[in-house]
Design a protein around this motif. Structure first.
Motif, mmCIF file in Angstrom:
data_model
loop_
_atom_site.group_PDB
_atom_site.id
_atom_site.type_symbol
_atom_site.label_atom_id
_atom_site.label_comp_id
_atom_site.label_asym_id
_atom_site.label_seq_id
_atom_site.Cartn_x
_atom_site.Cartn_y
_atom_site.Cartn_z
ATOM 1 N N VAL A 3 42.424 51.481 51.359
ATOM 2 C CA VAL A 3 42.356 52.209 50.077
ATOM 3 C C VAL A 3 43.272 51.555 49.047
ATOM 4 N N VAL A 4 44.470 51.182 49.468
ATOM 5 C CA VAL A 4 45.423 50.540 48.550
ATOM 6 C C VAL A 4 44.873 49.197 48.074
ATOM 7 N N ALA A 5 44.342 48.406 48.993
ATOM 8 C CA ALA A 5 43.814 47.086 48.650
ATOM 9 C C ALA A 5 42.666 47.196 47.653
ATOM 10 N N TYR A 6 41.723 48.074 47.935
ATOM 11 C CA TYR A 6 40.568 48.238 47.044
ATOM 12 C C TYR A 6 40.978 48.848 45.706
ATOM 13 N N THR A 7 41.884 49.805 45.736
ATOM 14 C CA THR A 7 42.324 50.451 44.493
ATOM 15 C C THR A 7 43.056 49.461 43.601
ATOM 16 N N LEU A 8 43.976 48.684 44.163
ATOM 17 C CA LEU A 8 44.707 47.694 43.377
ATOM 18 C C LEU A 8 43.746 46.671 42.788
ATOM 19 N N ALA A 9 42.806 46.187 43.582
ATOM 20 C CA ALA A 9 41.834 45.214 43.083
ATOM 21 C C ALA A 9 40.995 45.813 41.959
ATOM 22 N N ALA A 10 40.542 47.037 42.134
ATOM 23 C CA ALA A 10 39.730 47.690 41.100
ATOM 24 C C ALA A 10 40.539 47.869 39.817
ATOM 25 N N LEU A 63 33.852 42.992 44.411
ATOM 26 C CA LEU A 63 34.455 44.095 45.161
ATOM 27 C C LEU A 63 33.393 45.069 45.656
ATOM 28 N N VAL A 64 32.433 45.385 44.798
ATOM 29 C CA VAL A 64 31.415 46.371 45.151
ATOM 30 C C VAL A 64 30.344 45.782 46.070
ATOM 31 N N GLN A 69 36.840 40.286 51.498
ATOM 32 C CA GLN A 69 37.132 38.858 51.671
ATOM 33 C C GLN A 69 36.738 38.051 50.436
ATOM 34 N N ALA A 70 35.553 38.301 49.899
ATOM 35 C CA ALA A 70 35.121 37.597 48.696
ATOM 36 C C ALA A 70 36.048 37.916 47.526
ATOM 37 N N GLU A 71 36.421 39.179 47.398
ATOM 38 C CA GLU A 71 37.328 39.590 46.323
ATOM 39 C C GLU A 71 38.701 38.942 46.504
ATOM 40 N N LEU A 117 43.848 42.318 50.354
ATOM 41 C CA LEU A 117 42.416 42.244 50.631
ATOM 42 C C LEU A 117 42.130 41.354 51.844
ATOM 43 N N PHE A 118 42.869 40.264 51.987
ATOM 44 C CA PHE A 118 42.693 39.420 53.184
ATOM 45 C C PHE A 118 43.048 40.196 54.456
ATOM 46 N N ALA A 119 43.987 41.133 54.353
ATOM 47 C CA ALA A 119 44.436 41.903 55.508
ATOM 48 C C ALA A 119 43.464 43.000 55.913
ATOM 49 N N VAL A 120 42.551 43.354 55.022
ATOM 50 C CA VAL A 120 41.608 44.449 55.300
ATOM 51 C C VAL A 120 40.596 44.009 56.340
#
Length: 120
Positions: A3-10, A63-64, A69-71, A117-120
């Motif tokens: 959630v943190v990884a996706y939220t920060l990226a968004a 992201l979506v 990984q791509a993000e 994101l790499f860690a997800v």
């Protein structure tokens, strides 16, 4: 952590999209916020607007539709932009506070986002 990884990226993608739109709609105000005020060369300011808007849109699409990984690879690559912005501000009379406090700090946050994101 996901959630943190996706939220920060968004948030980063939406933020750069906002900055890009600001350079397209209020280029001189945006240039002052960038750290190197401009009174001419609107076209070059708009180029930055298109660049940043594109980064935001591509980041959100990755992201979506492509996933973490791509993000992450995208974030790793686009971290070059705020690093370059740091040098541009320093070389063109901007303050060290803006160069390091805004642009270098942005690069660090983007790299942290890539690592998460790499860690997800």
């Amino acid at each position: 952590m996901t959630v943190v990884a996706y939220t920060l990226a968004a948030v980063l993608n939406v933020f750069i999209l906002f900055i890009g739109m600001r350079f397209l709609t209020r280029p001189y105000v945006a240039a002052a916020g960038y750290g190197v005020p401009a009174t001419t060369d609107r076209a070059y300011l708009e180029v930055k607007g298109v660049r940043d808007t594109t980064f935001g849109v591509v980041g959100l699409v990755l992201l979506v539709f492509a996933g973490a990984q791509a993000e992450a690879w995208f974030m790793l690559a686009v971290a070059l932009a705020p690093l370059g912005d740091t040098l541009i501000v320093l070389r063109n009379g901007g303050t060290r506070a803006v160069a390091f406090g805004i642009h270098l700090a942005t690069a660090v946050v983007v790299l942290i986002s890539a690592a998460l994101l790499f860690a997800v």
